[in-house]
Design a protein around this motif. Structure first.
Motif, PDB file in Angstrom:
ATOM      1  N   GLU A 146      10.587  -8.728   6.321  1.00 38.25           N
ATOM      2  CA  GLU A 146      11.846  -8.215   5.792  1.00 38.25           C
ATOM      3  C   GLU A 146      12.117  -7.074   5.982  1.00 38.25           C
ATOM      4  O   GLU A 146      13.315  -6.238   6.347  1.00 38.25           O
ATOM      5  N   ARG A 147      11.200  -6.052   5.725  1.00 39.40           N
ATOM      6  CA  ARG A 147      11.148  -4.576   5.855  1.00 39.40           C
ATOM      7  C   ARG A 147      11.780  -4.171   7.368  1.00 39.40           C
ATOM      8  O   ARG A 147      12.364  -3.330   7.442  1.00 39.40           O
ATOM      9  N   GLN A 148      11.061  -4.825   8.300  1.00 34.91           N
ATOM     10  CA  GLN A 148      11.314  -4.554   9.591  1.00 34.91           C
ATOM     11  C   GLN A 148      12.695  -4.905  10.137  1.00 34.91           C
ATOM     12  O   GLN A 148      13.335  -4.023  10.912  1.00 34.91           O
ATOM     13  N   LYS A 201       0.805  -1.348   0.039  1.00 35.35           N
ATOM     14  CA  LYS A 201      -0.117  -0.036   0.065  1.00 35.35           C
ATOM     15  C   LYS A 201       0.902   1.395   0.121  1.00 35.35           C
ATOM     16  O   LYS A 201       0.789   2.261  -0.805  1.00 35.35           O
ATOM     17  N   SER A 202       1.766   1.368   0.794  1.00 38.88           N
ATOM     18  CA  SER A 202       2.777   2.659   1.069  1.00 38.88           C
ATOM     19  C   SER A 202       3.454   2.764  -0.336  1.00 38.88           C
ATOM     20  O   SER A 202       3.589   4.040  -0.693  1.00 38.88           O
ATOM     21  N   THR A 203       4.009   1.781  -0.715  1.00 38.52           N
ATOM     22  CA  THR A 203       4.759   1.716  -1.777  1.00 38.52           C
ATOM     23  C   THR A 203       3.981   2.291  -3.120  1.00 38.52           C
ATOM     24  O   THR A 203       4.351   3.178  -3.780  1.00 38.52           O
ATOM     25  N   CYS A 236      -5.254   8.074   0.861  1.00 40.06           N
ATOM     26  CA  CYS A 236      -5.166   7.519   2.227  1.00 40.06           C
ATOM     27  C   CYS A 236      -4.622   6.037   2.259  1.00 40.06           C
ATOM     28  O   CYS A 236      -5.381   5.132   1.761  1.00 40.06           O
ATOM     29  N   ASP A 237      -3.491   5.939   3.232  1.00 42.39           N
ATOM     30  CA  ASP A 237      -3.288   4.445   3.304  1.00 42.39           C
ATOM     31  C   ASP A 237      -4.066   3.558   4.590  1.00 42.39           C
ATOM     32  O   ASP A 237      -3.820   4.411   5.733  1.00 42.39           O
ATOM     33  N   ARG A 238      -5.113   3.145   4.113  1.00 41.77           N
ATOM     34  CA  ARG A 238      -5.977   2.445   5.051  1.00 41.77           C
ATOM     35  C   ARG A 238      -7.112   3.365   5.484  1.00 41.77           C
ATOM     36  O   ARG A 238      -6.769   4.589   5.552  1.00 41.77           O
TER      37      ARG A 238
END
Ligand SMILES: Nc1ncnc2c1ncn2[C@@H]1O[C@H](COP(=O)(O)OP(=O)(O)OP(=O)(O)O)[C@@H](O)[C@H]1O
Ligand SMILES: [Mg+2]
Length: 229
Positions: free
Chosen positions: A148-150, A16-18, A94-96
């Motif tokens: 993986e991102r975290q 979503k953010s990407t 809007c993200d969510r």
């Protein structure tokens, strides 16, 4: 002209953010005014509630109280950020948004649908998104991406990422069921492909659903007749 309200929904790590950042860049290249925001959060008070919920402090209150906290945050976010932007003609990405409450607290959290419907009505007061992209992929794939991102950032799992696999499977079913119920507003995007392919699918669908956004917005100067005096 009022701005368009576009939301991005889907499970953890769906992209979503990407994709919001990519869509923002495309719209800005066309001189379309854009505001990116997120839930929970997006206004000063709502960001305080976000920290409380995602820190896990509301978990012991149960999913209904959690839904009420999300609603409180959403009211402030709408009043302070989203509605003013739409009124001045800025498009809001809007993200969510409210579908996440339906999926996380409603379906996966087992809150009665009628109750969620009522809560949504009094919270949104008519401010429904014009278009919602539901980024769909197997829960395991999204969770692996999020982990993986975290790991890359040295972060730990948040309140919802820590839930059992069955919770994440029911989230996916819930988002797909929302899309089936509201096909005019929602578009399901296959998020289990390369970021460029996801971006192209989102853009194709936006051009079809909201063609006015996919056109260059002429700068004010270009609209004024030439001053020949
Ligand atoms: N299509 C894709 N294929 C592979 N990896 C991706 C893809 N899209 C995003 N990613 C990567 O997966 C991770 C999660 O993506 P992103 O943060 O955009 O998802 P999200 O839906 O916003 O997640 P969250 O729900 O946790 O906020 C990031 O590290 C991102 O770079
Ligand atoms: Mg994100």
């Amino acid at each position: 002209m009022a701005g368009c309200f576009i939301t991005f929904e889907g499970g953890e790590g769906a992209g979503k953010s990407t994709q919001i950042e990519r869509l923002k860049r495309r719209l800005e290249a066309l001189d379309q005014p854009v505001l990116v925001t997120r839930e929970p959060g997006g206004s000063t008070r709502a960001e305080e509630i976000r920290a409380f919920i995602l820190g896990g402090h509301a978990k012991h209150l149960g999913p209904f109280a959690e839904a009420l906290l999300f609603a409180a945050a959403r009211i402030d976010h709408l009043d302070k950020t989203i509605v003013p932007a739409l009124e001045r003609g800025t498009h809001v990405l809007c993200d969510r948004f409210a579908d996440s409450t339906r999926a996380y607290q409603g379906s996966a959290g087992n809150i009665d649908k009628a109750l969620i419907d009522q809560l949504e009505r009094v919270t949104l007061r008519g401010s429904k998104p014009d278009l919602t992209f539901i980024l769909d992929l197997p829960a395991e794939t999204g969770l692996a991406r999020a982990r993986e991102r975290q790991a890359g950032r040295g972060e730990s799992a948040d309140r919802f990422e820590g839930e059992a696999a069955s919770f994440h499977h029911s989230l996916r079913r819930a988002f797909l069921s929302i899309a089936r119920d509201e096909p005019k507003r929602c578009v399901v995007i296959n998020a289990d492909q390369e970021p460029d392919e996801v971006e192209a699918a989102i853009w194709a669908s936006l051009r079809e659903r909201l063609p006015q956004l996919a056109q260059s917005r002429a700068p004010d100067e270009a609209l004024r007749p030439l001053d020949v005096a």
